[in-house]
Design an enzyme around this catalytic site. Sequence first.
Site, mmCIF file in Angstrom:
data_model
loop_
_atom_site.group_PDB
_atom_site.id
_atom_site.type_symbol
_atom_site.label_atom_id
_atom_site.label_comp_id
_atom_site.label_asym_id
_atom_site.label_seq_id
_atom_site.Cartn_x
_atom_site.Cartn_y
_atom_site.Cartn_z
ATOM 1 N N THR A 55 7.925 -11.604 22.768
ATOM 2 C CA THR A 55 8.225 -10.848 21.537
ATOM 3 C C THR A 55 8.425 -11.764 20.334
ATOM 4 O O THR A 55 8.535 -11.294 19.213
ATOM 5 C CB THR A 55 9.517 -10.022 21.722
ATOM 6 O OG1 THR A 55 10.572 -10.928 22.088
ATOM 7 C CG2 THR A 55 9.341 -8.977 22.807
ATOM 8 N N GLY A 56 8.472 -13.072 20.572
ATOM 9 C CA GLY A 56 8.695 -14.022 19.471
ATOM 10 C C GLY A 56 7.433 -14.241 18.658
ATOM 11 O O GLY A 56 6.351 -13.772 19.025
ATOM 12 N N MET A 57 7.573 -15.009 17.555
ATOM 13 C CA MET A 57 6.415 -15.238 16.678
ATOM 14 C C MET A 57 5.283 -15.919 17.433
ATOM 15 O O MET A 57 4.134 -15.517 17.398
ATOM 16 C CB MET A 57 6.851 -16.132 15.517
ATOM 17 C CG MET A 57 6.789 -15.434 14.220
ATOM 18 S SD MET A 57 7.294 -16.550 12.911
ATOM 19 C CE MET A 57 6.712 -15.577 11.571
ATOM 20 N N SER A 70 15.478 -7.060 25.730
ATOM 21 C CA SER A 70 14.130 -6.508 25.465
ATOM 22 C C SER A 70 13.476 -5.934 26.711
ATOM 23 O O SER A 70 12.411 -5.327 26.633
ATOM 24 C CB SER A 70 13.234 -7.615 24.892
ATOM 25 O OG SER A 70 13.759 -8.089 23.677
ATOM 26 N N CYS A 73 4.086 -28.718 17.029
ATOM 27 C CA CYS A 73 2.970 -28.288 16.183
ATOM 28 C C CYS A 73 2.525 -29.385 15.223
ATOM 29 O O CYS A 73 1.334 -29.694 15.103
ATOM 30 C CB CYS A 73 3.334 -27.025 15.407
ATOM 31 S SG CYS A 73 4.994 -26.993 14.790
ATOM 32 N N LYS A 106 9.948 -36.446 16.676
ATOM 33 C CA LYS A 106 8.901 -35.886 17.546
ATOM 34 C C LYS A 106 7.542 -36.481 17.162
ATOM 35 O O LYS A 106 6.744 -36.853 18.013
ATOM 36 C CB LYS A 106 8.861 -34.360 17.407
ATOM 37 C CG LYS A 106 10.021 -33.642 18.065
ATOM 38 C CD LYS A 106 10.008 -32.144 17.732
ATOM 39 C CE LYS A 106 11.235 -31.430 18.255
ATOM 40 N NZ LYS A 106 11.292 -30.015 17.814
ATOM 41 N N HIS A 136 0.886 -25.812 8.639
ATOM 42 C CA HIS A 136 1.491 -27.090 8.259
ATOM 43 C C HIS A 136 0.432 -27.973 7.596
ATOM 44 O O HIS A 136 -0.729 -28.014 8.037
ATOM 45 C CB HIS A 136 2.016 -27.819 9.495
ATOM 46 C CG HIS A 136 3.211 -27.201 10.139
ATOM 47 N ND1 HIS A 136 3.999 -26.248 9.540
ATOM 48 C CD2 HIS A 136 3.765 -27.433 11.362
ATOM 49 C CE1 HIS A 136 4.991 -25.912 10.364
ATOM 50 N NE2 HIS A 136 4.874 -26.615 11.486
ATOM 51 N N ASN A 139 0.070 -23.615 12.287
ATOM 52 C CA ASN A 139 1.034 -24.160 13.249
ATOM 53 C C ASN A 139 1.340 -23.203 14.400
ATOM 54 O O ASN A 139 1.820 -23.609 15.455
ATOM 55 C CB ASN A 139 2.345 -24.539 12.551
ATOM 56 C CG ASN A 139 2.924 -23.371 11.762
ATOM 57 O OD1 ASN A 139 2.316 -22.967 10.777
ATOM 58 N ND2 ASN A 139 4.059 -22.861 12.165
HETATM 59 C C1 2RA Z 1 8.958 -26.444 12.978
HETATM 60 N N1 2RA Z 1 7.655 -27.847 14.466
HETATM 61 O O1 2RA Z 1 7.962 -26.353 12.260
HETATM 62 C C2 2RA Z 1 8.880 -27.076 14.342
HETATM 63 C C3 2RA Z 1 9.054 -26.079 15.442
HETATM 64 N N2 2RA Z 1 8.081 -25.094 15.457
HETATM 65 O O2 2RA Z 1 10.072 -25.997 12.648
#
Ligand code: 2RA
Length: 329
Positions: A9-11, A38, A126, A205, A234, A307
């Site tokens: 159900t998340g994005m 849910s 991402c 990261k 992004h 992303n």
């Molecule tokens: C952000 N990469 O964009 C991280 C987690 N999705 O917040």
Amino acid sequence: MKVAVVGATGMVGQVMLKVLAERDFQITELIPVASERSVGKKVTYKDKEYTIHSMEDAIAAKPQIAIFSAGGNTSKEFAPQFAEVGTTVIDNSSAWRMDPTKKLVVPEINATSLTKEDKIIANPNCSTIQMVLAMSPLHREYGIKRLVISTYQSITGTGVKAVEQLENEYAGKKGEMAYPYPIHRNAIPACDVFEENGYTKEELKLVNETQKILDDRSIAVTATAVRIPVVGGHSESVNVELGKAYEEKDIRKLLNETSGVTVQDNPDTNTYPMPIYAEGKNDVFVGRIRRDYSQENTVNMWIVSDNLRKGAATNAVQIGEYLVANGLV
Ligand code: 2RA
């Protein structure tokens, strides 16, 4: 193929369902999973409604593949339980990425390292995925000595709350804040939390995951990650110091020949990557390729990608496609 989507159900989970349908992933049984509150609700996949299962029921169903996008704590607790019953987990959280026993995979770069024994596979962050996909051919051809990265990240990386905050700010309404400051007409130089060394988790990261995926700890990486009021993807400015001399035309050729990369680069026609173009697409778009005249063997470029797609859902589904195509599940 019995497939569980954990965090359905998340994005990102919703985009995972969309990408699985678009790519006609061979699913015989879909098992959507979400939080306890849910369970019993519905999600849509290929225009059909599917009931959300509890984690326990999904594990008991022994799916061949479970694609997770449900946060690190949920992955840490439940991915091993799926693996125990023989399920191969593809996890989009940061929980397993730097675990030395787990593979961190961008299929076009290192899927060939996967074996049947890999029961928990980490999907990179991402902002890392889109960057390393473009860097990988350059590292193979020239060797990369150093990367200096500045990111301009979509608020969809934070989630629904961030999108709602921006919409409220557009409308001049008060509401729950995903960030410590307004994001409308602003740029926040802080993606995720700060560590002791003054860098954010997002920046670290980019450093650590890049070295792991390219399998080269000698690559020097530094990053500044910034959140901007954008939703389509992004963007990243990347300065790449190579190990030897290069010709710009060869860099373009290498990138054009890289699966999953599209070069969009013609200043004469104002052609360059932008989130409004990348949104909803699975490719990584590279432009503004130009020599850095301030330093030998160094090139600048601008990298944009959705992303939620190649940065998360599409990369995870592509890992699943590789597993199926190579008889690893
Ligand atoms: C952000 N990469 O964009 C991280 C987690 N999705 O917040």
